[in-house]
Design a protein around this motif. Structure first.
Motif, PDB file in Angstrom:
ATOM      1  N   GLN A  26       7.574  16.325   1.777  1.00  0.00           N
ATOM      2  CA  GLN A  26       8.739  16.928   1.186  1.00  0.00           C
ATOM      3  C   GLN A  26       9.108  16.163  -0.163  1.00  0.00           C
ATOM      4  OE1 GLN A  26      10.293  19.378   2.685  1.00  0.00           O
ATOM      5  NE2 GLN A  26      11.495  19.583   0.948  1.00  0.00           N
ATOM      6  N   SER A  27       9.031  14.982  -0.444  1.00  0.00           N
ATOM      7  CA  SER A  27       9.455  14.348  -1.645  1.00  0.00           C
ATOM      8  C   SER A  27       8.504  15.028  -2.778  1.00  0.00           C
ATOM      9  CB  SER A  27       9.378  12.996  -1.371  1.00  0.00           C
ATOM     10  OG  SER A  27      10.407  12.337  -0.775  1.00  0.00           O
ATOM     11  N   ARG A  28       7.138  14.986  -2.450  1.00  0.00           N
ATOM     12  CA  ARG A  28       6.290  15.438  -3.342  1.00  0.00           C
ATOM     13  C   ARG A  28       6.341  16.911  -3.759  1.00  0.00           C
ATOM     14  NH1 ARG A  28       1.385  18.000  -2.020  1.00  0.00           N
ATOM     15  NH2 ARG A  28       1.634  17.137  -0.136  1.00  0.00           N
ATOM     16  N   GLN A  29       6.766  17.813  -2.792  1.00  0.00           N
ATOM     17  CA  GLN A  29       7.064  19.126  -3.172  1.00  0.00           C
ATOM     18  C   GLN A  29       8.424  19.129  -4.067  1.00  0.00           C
ATOM     19  OE1 GLN A  29       7.409  21.011   0.631  1.00  0.00           O
ATOM     20  NE2 GLN A  29       4.913  21.189   0.685  1.00  0.00           N
ATOM     21  N   ASN A  46       0.805  -1.249  -0.141  1.00  0.00           N
ATOM     22  CA  ASN A  46       0.086  -0.172   0.092  1.00  0.00           C
ATOM     23  C   ASN A  46       1.073   1.090  -0.153  1.00  0.00           C
ATOM     24  OD1 ASN A  46      -1.502   2.236   1.684  1.00  0.00           O
ATOM     25  ND2 ASN A  46      -3.108   0.796   0.935  1.00  0.00           N
ATOM     26  N   THR A  47       1.975   1.327   0.760  1.00  0.00           N
ATOM     27  CA  THR A  47       2.862   2.519   1.012  1.00  0.00           C
ATOM     28  C   THR A  47       3.633   2.586  -0.489  1.00  0.00           C
ATOM     29  OG1 THR A  47       3.062   2.161   3.063  1.00  0.00           O
ATOM     30  CG2 THR A  47       4.819   3.440   2.256  1.00  0.00           C
ATOM     31  N   ALA A  48       3.807   1.507  -1.049  1.00  0.00           N
ATOM     32  CA  ALA A  48       4.683   1.507  -2.365  1.00  0.00           C
ATOM     33  C   ALA A  48       3.920   2.290  -3.681  1.00  0.00           C
ATOM     34  CB  ALA A  48       5.425   0.344  -2.474  1.00  0.00           C
ATOM     35  N   VAL A  51       4.864   3.514  10.662  1.00  0.00           N
ATOM     36  CA  VAL A  51       4.465   3.969  11.814  1.00  0.00           C
ATOM     37  C   VAL A  51       3.036   4.417  11.596  1.00  0.00           C
ATOM     38  CG1 VAL A  51       4.651   6.353  13.102  1.00  0.00           C
ATOM     39  CG2 VAL A  51       6.810   5.229  12.255  1.00  0.00           C
ATOM     40  N   VAL A  52       2.574   4.524  10.203  1.00  0.00           N
ATOM     41  CA  VAL A  52       1.114   4.650  10.112  1.00  0.00           C
ATOM     42  C   VAL A  52       0.498   3.628   9.984  1.00  0.00           C
ATOM     43  CG1 VAL A  52      -0.308   5.577   7.923  1.00  0.00           C
ATOM     44  CG2 VAL A  52       1.994   6.912   8.528  1.00  0.00           C
ATOM     45  N   PHE A  53       1.126   2.512   9.683  1.00  0.00           N
ATOM     46  CA  PHE A  53       0.287   1.022   9.734  1.00  0.00           C
ATOM     47  C   PHE A  53       0.291   0.736  11.087  1.00  0.00           C
ATOM     48  CE2 PHE A  53       2.230  -3.027  11.220  1.00  0.00           C
ATOM     49  CZ  PHE A  53       1.155  -3.901  10.869  1.00  0.00           C
ATOM     50  N   GLY A 108      13.382   4.010   1.514  1.00  0.00           N
ATOM     51  CA  GLY A 108      13.547   3.168   2.870  1.00  0.00           C
ATOM     52  C   GLY A 108      12.687   3.975   3.931  1.00  0.00           C
ATOM     53  N   ARG A 109      12.997   5.546   3.960  1.00  0.00           N
ATOM     54  CA  ARG A 109      12.454   6.380   5.017  1.00  0.00           C
ATOM     55  C   ARG A 109      11.037   6.088   4.766  1.00  0.00           C
ATOM     56  NH1 ARG A 109      10.679  11.267   4.711  1.00  0.00           N
ATOM     57  NH2 ARG A 109      11.852  11.731   2.700  1.00  0.00           N
ATOM     58  N   HIS A 110      10.401   6.353   3.473  1.00  0.00           N
ATOM     59  CA  HIS A 110       9.219   6.345   3.125  1.00  0.00           C
ATOM     60  C   HIS A 110       8.457   4.958   3.930  1.00  0.00           C
ATOM     61  CE1 HIS A 110       9.623   9.293  -0.312  1.00  0.00           C
ATOM     62  NE2 HIS A 110       9.442   9.887   0.922  1.00  0.00           N
ATOM     63  N   GLN A 111       8.962   3.919   3.723  1.00  0.00           N
ATOM     64  CA  GLN A 111       8.560   2.196   4.289  1.00  0.00           C
ATOM     65  C   GLN A 111       8.477   2.756   5.758  1.00  0.00           C
ATOM     66  OE1 GLN A 111       6.859   0.126   3.053  1.00  0.00           O
ATOM     67  NE2 GLN A 111       7.134   0.514   0.915  1.00  0.00           N
TER      68      GLN A 111
END
Length: 418
Positions: free
Chosen positions: A406-409, A327-329, A353-355, A345-348
């Motif tokens: 941040q990555s989206r921006q 889901n995250t990917a 944490v969200v999970f 890796g940071r996103h996962q």
């Protein structure tokens, strides 16, 4: 060639100009039998129904019969008719030549057989005159179209347009209908990037227009197949397939400069004009919801399978953990447009944490349910669905505002600069 400023295509056409407002090109090759009747019928329709200056251009490409002689005679008789001759064959070549030389504000074309009812010409041209749209196409596959043609052509047409949707991600419904129009200012910028000179010409033009962020207006048409059509379906199909491969390669490698075209011609995102609605939010919600539905289905299937051999809490943890990474990917790439390995890796990790927060919601719901009653399997699943809905809302808020912010921006900044 004079470049136009971004958003210039939104301005209405000046219909008071002394030059023609509309130029309808009729590309022909050995059409001595149909040409005169076609031009006279089209001329009569425009004279009666079109309130502005117009021109009809017969673009003869390498005819070997009396086609050019008939076109010349019509041009001598009717002031609004012009005739041009090309020594090489190709519908795309004829359209490129006629459109490039035209001084009209709106450029159109239609097949000489007039399979499309001319009553659709007004609705085709109107959004271009007003500035509502940049390109307009007649569609035999849009809702409301009325079409009479054989099963073979119907199958090939639908198959071709489905192929375009899969291979090139097009959003328009009918690439091949010989009934199209484009604003001249837009055409001047797009034509140099259209390589095909044959039947794939208008498909290529439409794909580039879509990728450039232009608005394509579709008009459902009444269309009757010409039983005497001399189009070689096999040769045309092969040429179209080659065109799809070539264009796909050009889009992937950057040979077709869609980013610069989008920066120059593309319409501003709706979010820019909607105070209080962040740019891109509606599309993100749709994609996130689609991924969420798929993830929820996968989660429930896994939970039901695991539940037969273990307790409810253990099955819930394993099912959620299994679907959380995917889901995250998926949301990273499809919803928030973050590509590449940087930060994955940071996103996962942050996604985990969200999970865990989602796990706390669903586990808490299960614990409360079992504290209150002894639930059956369907009540248990229903409770988990409701808990997952709450977890999904939380997941979107945290993904958008924290995990991928941040990555989206950064991605949006790079795209704007490129």
């Amino acid at each position: 060639m004079t470049a136009i400023q971004a958003g210039a295509s939104i301005r209405p056409v000046d219909t008071s100009a002394t030059t023609p407002v509309l130029d309808v090109v009729v590309p022909v090759h050995n059409e001595e039998d149909d040409l005169e009747a076609c031009v006279r019928r089209l001329h009569r329709h425009l004279t009666d129904q079109f309130p502005y200056r117009f021109r009809i251009t017969v673009a003869d490409n390498a005819s070997t019969d009396a086609t050019m002689a008939i076109a010349t005679a019509l041009a001598a008789e009717l002031p609004e008719v012009d005739a041009v001759h090309l020594s090489e064959k190709g519908r795309g070549r004829a359209l490129r030549h006629a459109w490039s030389d035209s001084d009209a504000a709106v450029l159109a074309y239609m097949d000489v057989d007039l399979s499309t009812d001319l009553s659709a010409l007004g609705p085709l041209i109107a959004p271009l005159l007003s500035g509502h749209s940049d390109v307009a196409i007649g569609s035999r596959l849009a809702r409301g179209a009325r079409v009479v043609r054989g099963a073979k052509r119907e199958f090939l047409s639908r198959g071709y347009n489905l192929l375009l949707r899969g291979a090139l991600a097009v959003r328009f419904s009918d690439a091949q209908c010989g009934f199209k129009a484009i604003r001249a200012d837009v055409a001047r910028e797009l034509l140099p990037h259209v390589a095909d000179t044959g039947w794939f010409f208008d498909t290529e033009l439409l794909v580039i227009a879509q990728r450039a962020g232009l608005r394509i207006h579709e008009v459902p048409v009444d269309w009757v197949d010409d039983p005497d059509s001399r189009v070689d379906l096999v040769a045309t199909t092969v040429a179209d397939l080659k065109g799809i491969v070539r264009l796909g390669r050009g889009l992937a490698t950057g040979a077709v400069p869609v980013r610069s075209l989008r920066a120059q011609l593309g319409r501003a995102p709706v979010g820019v004009d909607a105070p209080g609605v962040p740019a891109g939010l509606p599309k993100q919600l749709v994609r996130f919801a689609a991924i969420g539905v798929a993830s929820t289905i996968a989660y429930l299937v896994l939970y039901a399978l695991l539940r037969t051999g273990m307790g409810a809490q253990a099955a819930n943890v394993l099912a959620l953990a299994t679907t959380a990474v995917a889901n995250t990917a998926a949301n990273r790439r499809l919803t928030f447009g973050v590509r590449g390995r940087a930060g994955a890796g940071r996103h996962q990790l942050e996604g985990m944490v969200v999970f865990l927060l989602g796990l706390a919601l669903t586990s808490g719901a299960l614990a409360l349910l079992n504290h209150l009653t002894t639930p059956g399997r369907w009540l248990e699943l229903g409770t988990l669905v409701l808990a997952n809905l709450a977890a999904t809302v939380l997941r979107f808020v945290l993904f958008r505002g924290w995990v991928f912010r941040q990555s989206r921006q950064t991605s949006q900044t790079r795209e704007a600069q490129s």
